[in-house]
Write a protein that holds these residues in place. Structure first.
Motif, PDB file in Angstrom:
ATOM      1  N   GLY A  64       0.756  -1.301  -0.056  1.00 42.23           N
ATOM      2  CA  GLY A  64      -0.062   0.230  -0.079  1.00 42.23           C
ATOM      3  C   GLY A  64       0.718   1.407  -0.050  1.00 42.23           C
ATOM      4  N   ASN A  65       0.034   2.548   0.411  1.00 46.48           N
ATOM      5  CA  ASN A  65       0.693   3.601   0.306  1.00 46.48           C
ATOM      6  C   ASN A  65       1.940   3.860   0.850  1.00 46.48           C
ATOM      7  OD1 ASN A  65      -1.499   5.339  -0.957  1.00 46.48           O
ATOM      8  ND2 ASN A  65      -2.542   4.484   0.596  1.00 46.48           N
ATOM      9  N   GLU A  66       1.929   3.347   2.090  1.00 48.70           N
ATOM     10  CA  GLU A  66       3.334   3.518   3.036  1.00 48.70           C
ATOM     11  C   GLU A  66       4.559   2.854   2.417  1.00 48.70           C
ATOM     12  OE1 GLU A  66       5.058   5.490   5.802  1.00 48.70           O
ATOM     13  OE2 GLU A  66       2.791   5.753   5.387  1.00 48.70           O
ATOM     14  N   ALA A  67       4.474   1.659   1.910  1.00 43.81           N
ATOM     15  CA  ALA A  67       5.374   0.995   1.255  1.00 43.81           C
ATOM     16  C   ALA A  67       5.836   2.025   0.143  1.00 43.81           C
ATOM     17  CB  ALA A  67       5.157  -0.289   0.888  1.00 43.81           C
ATOM     18  N   ALA A  68       5.176   2.494  -0.801  1.00 45.51           N
ATOM     19  CA  ALA A  68       5.610   3.205  -1.860  1.00 45.51           C
ATOM     20  C   ALA A  68       6.249   4.509  -1.149  1.00 45.51           C
ATOM     21  CB  ALA A  68       4.288   3.421  -2.764  1.00 45.51           C
ATOM     22  N   TYR A  69       5.569   5.097  -0.315  1.00 45.64           N
ATOM     23  CA  TYR A  69       6.262   6.370   0.294  1.00 45.64           C
ATOM     24  C   TYR A  69       7.567   6.264   0.793  1.00 45.64           C
ATOM     25  CZ  TYR A  69       6.261  10.624   3.352  1.00 45.64           C
ATOM     26  OH  TYR A  69       6.593  11.741   3.902  1.00 45.64           O
ATOM     27  N   ARG A  70       7.680   5.153   1.599  1.00 44.92           N
ATOM     28  CA  ARG A  70       8.924   4.578   2.213  1.00 44.92           C
ATOM     29  C   ARG A  70      10.058   4.604   1.061  1.00 44.92           C
ATOM     30  NH1 ARG A  70       6.883   0.981   5.565  1.00 44.92           N
ATOM     31  NH2 ARG A  70       7.394  -0.713   4.030  1.00 44.92           N
ATOM     32  N   LEU A  71       9.694   4.135  -0.319  1.00 47.28           N
ATOM     33  CA  LEU A  71      10.782   3.705  -1.177  1.00 47.28           C
ATOM     34  C   LEU A  71      11.016   4.959  -1.929  1.00 47.28           C
ATOM     35  CD1 LEU A  71      12.133   1.309  -2.419  1.00 47.28           C
ATOM     36  CD2 LEU A  71      10.435   1.172  -4.108  1.00 47.28           C
ATOM     37  N   THR A 128     -11.883   2.314  -3.162  1.00 46.74           N
ATOM     38  CA  THR A 128     -12.890   3.368  -3.696  1.00 46.74           C
ATOM     39  C   THR A 128     -14.111   3.759  -2.792  1.00 46.74           C
ATOM     40  OG1 THR A 128     -12.414   2.663  -5.946  1.00 46.74           O
ATOM     41  CG2 THR A 128     -13.818   4.692  -5.840  1.00 46.74           C
ATOM     42  N   ASP A 129     -14.753   2.633  -2.360  1.00 48.86           N
ATOM     43  CA  ASP A 129     -16.028   2.943  -1.535  1.00 48.86           C
ATOM     44  C   ASP A 129     -15.403   2.612   0.085  1.00 48.86           C
ATOM     45  OD1 ASP A 129     -15.306   0.065  -1.891  1.00 48.86           O
ATOM     46  OD2 ASP A 129     -17.498  -0.145  -2.454  1.00 48.86           O
ATOM     47  N   LEU A 130     -14.510   2.513   0.411  1.00 49.18           N
ATOM     48  CA  LEU A 130     -14.353   2.580   1.806  1.00 49.18           C
ATOM     49  C   LEU A 130     -14.700   3.883   2.453  1.00 49.18           C
ATOM     50  CD1 LEU A 130     -10.906   0.918   2.584  1.00 49.18           C
ATOM     51  CD2 LEU A 130     -13.256  -0.005   3.162  1.00 49.18           C
ATOM     52  N   GLU A 131     -15.349   4.072   3.587  1.00 54.18           N
ATOM     53  CA  GLU A 131     -15.625   5.399   4.246  1.00 54.18           C
ATOM     54  C   GLU A 131     -14.536   6.179   4.580  1.00 54.18           C
ATOM     55  OE1 GLU A 131     -17.726   6.697   8.252  1.00 54.18           O
ATOM     56  OE2 GLU A 131     -18.035   4.450   7.891  1.00 54.18           O
ATOM     57  N   ASN A 132     -13.446   5.954   4.669  1.00 56.10           N
ATOM     58  CA  ASN A 132     -12.343   6.591   4.863  1.00 56.10           C
ATOM     59  C   ASN A 132     -11.172   7.011   3.734  1.00 56.10           C
ATOM     60  OD1 ASN A 132     -10.925   4.077   4.862  1.00 56.10           O
ATOM     61  ND2 ASN A 132      -9.564   4.715   6.492  1.00 56.10           N
ATOM     62  N   ALA A 133     -11.896   6.503   2.400  1.00 57.99           N
ATOM     63  CA  ALA A 133     -10.984   6.565   1.136  1.00 57.99           C
ATOM     64  C   ALA A 133     -10.382   7.970   1.003  1.00 57.99           C
ATOM     65  CB  ALA A 133     -11.724   6.018   0.300  1.00 57.99           C
ATOM     66  N   ILE A 134     -11.400   8.781   1.039  1.00 56.42           N
ATOM     67  CA  ILE A 134     -10.822  10.075   0.602  1.00 56.42           C
ATOM     68  C   ILE A 134      -9.548  10.787   1.941  1.00 56.42           C
ATOM     69  CG2 ILE A 134     -11.637  12.623   0.407  1.00 56.42           C
ATOM     70  CD1 ILE A 134     -12.365  10.383  -1.850  1.00 56.42           C
ATOM     71  N   PRO A 135      -9.799  10.736   3.071  1.00 59.27           N
ATOM     72  CA  PRO A 135      -9.047  11.177   4.058  1.00 59.27           C
ATOM     73  C   PRO A 135      -7.598  10.413   3.765  1.00 59.27           C
ATOM     74  CG  PRO A 135     -10.958  10.939   5.374  1.00 59.27           C
ATOM     75  CD  PRO A 135     -11.112  10.251   3.782  1.00 59.27           C
ATOM     76  N   VAL A 136      -7.510   9.114   3.489  1.00 64.04           N
ATOM     77  CA  VAL A 136      -6.330   8.286   3.403  1.00 64.04           C
ATOM     78  C   VAL A 136      -5.759   8.954   1.998  1.00 64.04           C
ATOM     79  CG1 VAL A 136      -5.507   6.002   2.523  1.00 64.04           C
ATOM     80  CG2 VAL A 136      -7.047   6.315   4.452  1.00 64.04           C
ATOM     81  N   MET A 137      -6.538   9.049   0.851  1.00 61.88           N
ATOM     82  CA  MET A 137      -5.670   9.464  -0.161  1.00 61.88           C
ATOM     83  C   MET A 137      -5.306  11.042  -0.122  1.00 61.88           C
ATOM     84  SD  MET A 137      -7.970   8.048  -3.525  1.00 61.88           S
ATOM     85  CE  MET A 137      -9.469   7.754  -2.792  1.00 61.88           C
ATOM     86  N   GLU A 138      -5.926  11.646   0.749  1.00 57.94           N
ATOM     87  CA  GLU A 138      -5.649  13.394   0.762  1.00 57.94           C
ATOM     88  C   GLU A 138      -4.329  13.166   1.614  1.00 57.94           C
ATOM     89  OE1 GLU A 138      -7.505  17.563   1.534  1.00 57.94           O
ATOM     90  OE2 GLU A 138      -8.398  15.632   2.281  1.00 57.94           O
ATOM     91  N   LYS A 139      -4.367  12.362   2.826  1.00 56.91           N
ATOM     92  CA  LYS A 139      -3.025  12.227   3.721  1.00 56.91           C
ATOM     93  C   LYS A 139      -1.783  12.273   2.593  1.00 56.91           C
ATOM     94  CE  LYS A 139      -0.605   9.136   7.025  1.00 56.91           C
ATOM     95  NZ  LYS A 139      -0.543   8.027   7.503  1.00 56.91           N
ATOM     96  N   TYR A 140      -1.683  11.420   1.772  1.00 56.52           N
ATOM     97  CA  TYR A 140      -0.577  11.011   0.881  1.00 56.52           C
ATOM     98  C   TYR A 140      -0.516  12.047  -0.141  1.00 56.52           C
ATOM     99  CZ  TYR A 140       0.267   6.862   3.701  1.00 56.52           C
ATOM    100  OH  TYR A 140       0.557   6.184   4.812  1.00 56.52           O
ATOM    101  N   LEU A 141      -1.458  12.545  -0.663  1.00 54.42           N
ATOM    102  CA  LEU A 141      -1.276  13.625  -1.749  1.00 54.42           C
ATOM    103  C   LEU A 141      -0.630  15.020  -0.968  1.00 54.42           C
ATOM    104  CD1 LEU A 141      -5.073  13.791  -3.449  1.00 54.42           C
ATOM    105  CD2 LEU A 141      -2.641  13.186  -4.405  1.00 54.42           C
TER     106      LEU A 141
END
Length: 327
Positions: free
Chosen positions: A103-110, A126-139
């Motif tokens: 996931g995101n953290e592994a890509a960010y680490r590399l 896409t349809d997880l309740e926290n999808a937008i906050p998670v994607m926004e965190k990494y943006l």
């Protein structure tokens, strides 16, 4: 006193010779370093928009060797979403983008470890309740796009539209895997999304994208063969919508051009401003002789079918730098 003159002369010669040798060594090293730097700067840019960490278990070290073998100068990492048991992940069958991708953290680490080699996108189911906050965190942490979206949702669902709103707010592209009855459903309606979000750049990928270069395409046929009838949905949308782009990666991209090379060459030239090179291969070698290395095969095919150097460089790097806003 006269007897010492030859000794003094020898010493002077020795000092002169030593100085010359030292100077020659320094100049030789300087020339080698200069040649090395010139060679590195002269290497043509090749940006790969589609790679993954832990792709079917491949190590980060092997990923780096794979990219270097292909001549890639920068790689965009596409992370998976969370391990969520729900219909959109086929109740777990599609975990890790169906390829054990991390996931995101592994890509960010590399990316933090190798900032000269990698950048990354943000992603979530896409349809997880926290999808937008998670994607926004990494943006906010520097992700240059959203994707690879590879989940069983309608491409114009309410949850998908929220994600497109996020992409609009951050000015980043969205990369979607379109696969008939499997991922991002409703490709035939996607033009409506393009019209609704004219300022968001969308990058289409996978079987349904590339089958639809053909106007006679049967949607259930994921790897069609034979001559192509120009004017399929993908062909039309690349022509008609400035915000629609296509990712050349994977066996599906390769198949679209090898099944009919004459059509492929014309397609490359017609859409040279809308096509982005990607590999999406899981092997560790990065050479055309490796059967799973569609990335190196696509590089060779582009060089074969696109004789114009300017068009090739758009496909290899220029379009990607523009769409992902890379320096």
């Amino acid at each position: 006193m006269p007897a010492r003159a030859p000794l003094a002369l020898t010493r002077r010669r020795w000092l002169a010779a030593s100085s010359a040798a030292l100077l020659g060594s320094v100049c030789e090293k300087h020339s080698a370093l200069l040649a090395q730097a010139t060679s590195a700067s002269a290497r043509p840019e090749l940006i790969d928009i589609h790679q993954h960490t832990n792709y079917h278990g491949r190590s980060d070290a092997d990923l780096i060797k794979h990219q270097e073998a292909m001549g890639v100068t920068k790689t965009i990492l596409l992370p998976a979403g969370s391990d969520a048991l729900r219909p959109s992940t086929h109740n777990g069958k599609s975990f890790g983008l169906a390829a054990r991708v991390l996931g995101n953290e592994a890509a960010y680490r590399l990316v933090k470890e190798y900032p000269d080699k990698f950048v990354f996108c943000a992603n979530e189911v896409t349809d997880l309740e926290n999808a937008i906050p998670v994607m926004e965190k990494y943006l906010k942490l520097g992700a240059c796009g959203i994707g690879e979206q590879k989940f069983s949702v309608e491409c114009d669902s309410a949850e998908s539209l929220k994600m497109y709103d996020l992409a609009k707010a951050y000015g980043v592209p969205v990369l979607l895997h379109f696969q008939y009855k499997t991922y991002n459903l409703g490709y035939e309606r996607f033009y409506q999304v393009l019209e609704k979000y004219p300022t968001v750049n969308f990058i289409a990928h996978a079987q349904t994208t590339w089958g639809n270069v053909d106007a006679a395409h049967k949607q259930e046929n994921l790897y069609p063969t034979g001559k192509v009838t120009p004017g399929g949905l993908t062909d039309k949308w690349l022509t008609n919508y400035p915000n629609f782009f296509a990712d050349l990666s994977a066996g599906s991209g390769l198949n679209a051009f090898t099944r009919d090379e004459e059509h492929g060459a014309a397609f490359f030239m017609r859409h040279q401003d809308k096509l982005l090179y990607g590999s999406d291969c899981q092997d560790a070698l990065g050479v055309p002789e490796e059967k799973n290395c569609c990335g190196s095969k696509m590089i060779a095919l582009i060089r074969k079918l696109v004789p114009d150097e300017g068009a090739r460089q758009k496909i290899f790097s220029g379009n990607t730098k523009r769409v992902f806003k890379l320096a």
